[in-house]
Design an enzyme around this catalytic site. Structure first.
Site, short mmCIF file in Angstrom:
data_model
loop_
_atom_site.label_atom_id
_atom_site.label_comp_id
_atom_site.label_asym_id
_atom_site.label_seq_id
_atom_site.Cartn_x
_atom_site.Cartn_y
_atom_site.Cartn_z
N ASN A 1 0.74 -1.20 0.07
CA ASN A 1 0.01 -0.16 0.05
C ASN A 1 0.82 1.50 0.12
O ASN A 1 0.35 2.20 -0.48
CB ASN A 1 -0.89 -0.11 1.24
CG ASN A 1 -0.37 -0.09 2.52
OD1 ASN A 1 0.84 -0.61 2.59
ND2 ASN A 1 -0.98 0.12 3.43
N GLU B 1 4.91 -3.37 12.67
CA GLU B 1 3.71 -2.40 12.62
C GLU B 1 2.85 -3.17 11.70
O GLU B 1 2.82 -3.52 10.59
CB GLU B 1 4.32 -1.32 11.65
CG GLU B 1 3.61 -0.03 11.66
CD GLU B 1 2.90 0.15 10.49
OE1 GLU B 1 1.47 -0.05 10.33
OE2 GLU B 1 3.32 0.54 9.49
N CYS C 1 -3.02 1.28 6.98
CA CYS C 1 -3.08 0.91 8.37
C CYS C 1 -3.57 1.96 9.36
O CYS C 1 -4.07 1.50 10.28
CB CYS C 1 -1.77 0.13 8.79
SG CYS C 1 -0.39 1.58 8.52
N GLU D 1 9.28 3.46 14.31
CA GLU D 1 10.02 4.08 13.04
C GLU D 1 9.69 5.21 13.05
O GLU D 1 8.77 6.04 13.53
CB GLU D 1 9.44 3.25 11.91
CG GLU D 1 9.68 1.83 11.76
CD GLU D 1 9.05 1.13 10.66
OE1 GLU D 1 10.14 0.16 9.99
OE2 GLU D 1 8.13 1.40 10.12
#
Length: 459
Positions: free
Chosen positions: A131, A229, A263, A437
């Site tokens: 994505n 993640e 997400c 991150e």
């Protein structure tokens, strides 16, 4: 070879190599062999190479955007935005490479000094999703290389062309073979090779919670450090004291980028009773005016979902909500364009028992729920196994602070629909993963802390 298709029209965009297990193993070997020399390079040298990479990619950002539109389906303006977002990580970590600081600690013994060093963890690996085929790679590889690690990346087989283009530009910038490697092929086999090789000291994964758990379990045998993640189920809470127009605009921006296939996309929209009907109507007016279509254009459009599986999942979730009493305000079915296009959809009066209340929708569907009190909104927002991000709109400062503390999420966004930039820590809690991150917190994930005692200094 892996054939890459355009999700908007089914045409063939290109091909990527489907590597055998032995070819993947050879790439891992190169990643391991390159680590000693790369880790010994001056931080400034590593930063300079990252900066050179940043400059040549930025000069060709339109070419990257075009290939991303073709293999991912997002519109051209969104693709350019993703490229700028990803480039921000390369630029940030080109500078941050020089700022991995250690410490001195007051000694516990006479005639001694206590030092703390930070050293790169070693060769690393990453697995990235389809994505955000540009940004996800930039965020992981820039951090690893800045810290002095080497990295091998497996991008999604749905969108490998952007990834290999990034690798090509990295080579042009002077980043050596082995320091940055890329492999595509059988995902299960590659995952097993990554988790089973004790020389890989860290794995960074962005993707589903189910796959993240499998990787974490497999990595336990080698005690490999991980950043995960994973999935999200983001609440978007609008109180009756919110800036109404800003809340509507934020909802649209946060939900419809990449057709909802994000997400951090809001998954549950909680709107307070007093403004509920007004909010539904305003949102329907704005969403209904947005065009659906192929993305090779400058203005924003809602593009296709990535594949038929994505369409089937969204359609099933919408039908389940309807059966449980939800009212379709607009949309609610596959788009007349056919293929993988789905109508931007608003569902009102959705029941908490609907499957989409506990499932990441990953499509352009906005389910709206009513709530009465702050306490109720917090309890319902937290009623999920996920905890990646939460959005809330309120002009009450005390409430804003209460929400920021009580909502169970790694990121709480107040009065905005935008989450990320290179300078902030990105990540979740609960089943949304662990580790961060971005920012200086991100580079800490790629270093080991070494304590050194220097005794006998007074003799």
């Amino acid at each position: 070879m892996i054939t890459v298709y355009n999700p908007a029209n089914g045409s063939i965009v290109g091909e990527a190599p489907e590597l055998s297990g032995s070819e993947v193993q050879a790439a891992i070997d190169r990643t391991f062999a390159a680590f000693p020399a790369w880790s010994r390079r001056l931080a400034k040298e590593r930063g300079d190479l990252l900066r050179a990479w940043f400059e040549i990619v930025r000069a060709d950002r339109s070419a990257f955007a075009e290939i991303m539109v073709q293999e991912n389906g997002k519109c051209f303006s969104e693709a350019l935005g993703e490229i700028d977002y990803g480039l921000g990580f390369i630029e940030w970590y080109a500078e941050e490479a020089k700022r991995v600081y250690g410490d001195t600690i007051p000694s516990h013994a006479a005639g001694a000094s206590v030092l703390v060093f930070k050293e790169p963890v070693g060769p690393t690996a990453a697995i990235t999703p389809w994505n955000f085929p540009f940004m996800m790679i930039c965020r992981k590889i820039a951090t690893a290389l800045a810290a002095g690690c080497t990295m091998i990346i497996k991008p999604s087989e749905e969108t490998p062309l952007t990834a290999y283009m990034l690798l090509d530009y990295a080579r042009r910038a002077g980043i050596p073979e082995g320091v940055f490697e890329m492999v595509t092929g059988n995902p299960k086999e590659i995952g097993e090779l990554f988790t089973g090789d004790e020389r890989i000291r860290k794995i960074s994964f962005t993707g589903s919670t189910a796959v993240g758990k499998l990787l974490a379990s497999a990595s336990g045998a080698t005690l490999t450090k991980m950043t995960l993640e994973l999935g999200g189920n983001a609440p978007f809470i609008v109180f009756d004291d919110a800036d109404f127009d800003e809340a509507v605009a934020g909802a649209v921006a946060a939900k419809l980028r990449n057709s909802g296939q994000v997400c951090i996309s809001p998954n549950r929209f909680y709107v307070q009773d007093a403004i509920y009907d007004r909010f539904v109507a305003a949102l329907a007016e704005r969403v209904g005016a947005i065009e659906v279509g192929y993305g090779m254009r400058d203005d924003f459009v809602v593009g296709p979902l990535i594949n038929q599986g994505g369409v089937d999942k969204v359609a099933a979730l919408v039908e389940d909500a309807r059966e449980r009493g939800a009212r379709v305000v607009i949309g609610g079915k596959p788009h007349a364009l056919g293929g993988f296009f789905y109508e931007p959809t608003i569902l009102a009066d959705v029941d908490d028992d609907a499957r989409m209340a506990q499932t990441e929708i990953f499509g352009p569907v906005i389910p709206i729920y009513r709530f009465k009190s702050e306490e109720e909104a917090i309890a319902r927002a937290n009623n999920t196994e996920y905890g990646l991000v939460a959005y809330t709109y309120t002009r009450d400062l005390g409430r804003a602070f209460r929400l920021s503390r009580k909502i169970e999420a790694g990121m709480v966004i107040l009065n905005s629909g935008s989450v990320g930039t290179a300078s902030v820590p990105f990540g979740g809690v609960k089943h949304s993963g662990y580790g961060r991150e971005g920012s200086y917190y991100g580079i800490e994930e790629y270093v080991d802390v070494k304590y050194v005692l220097l005794a006998g200094l007074d003799r």
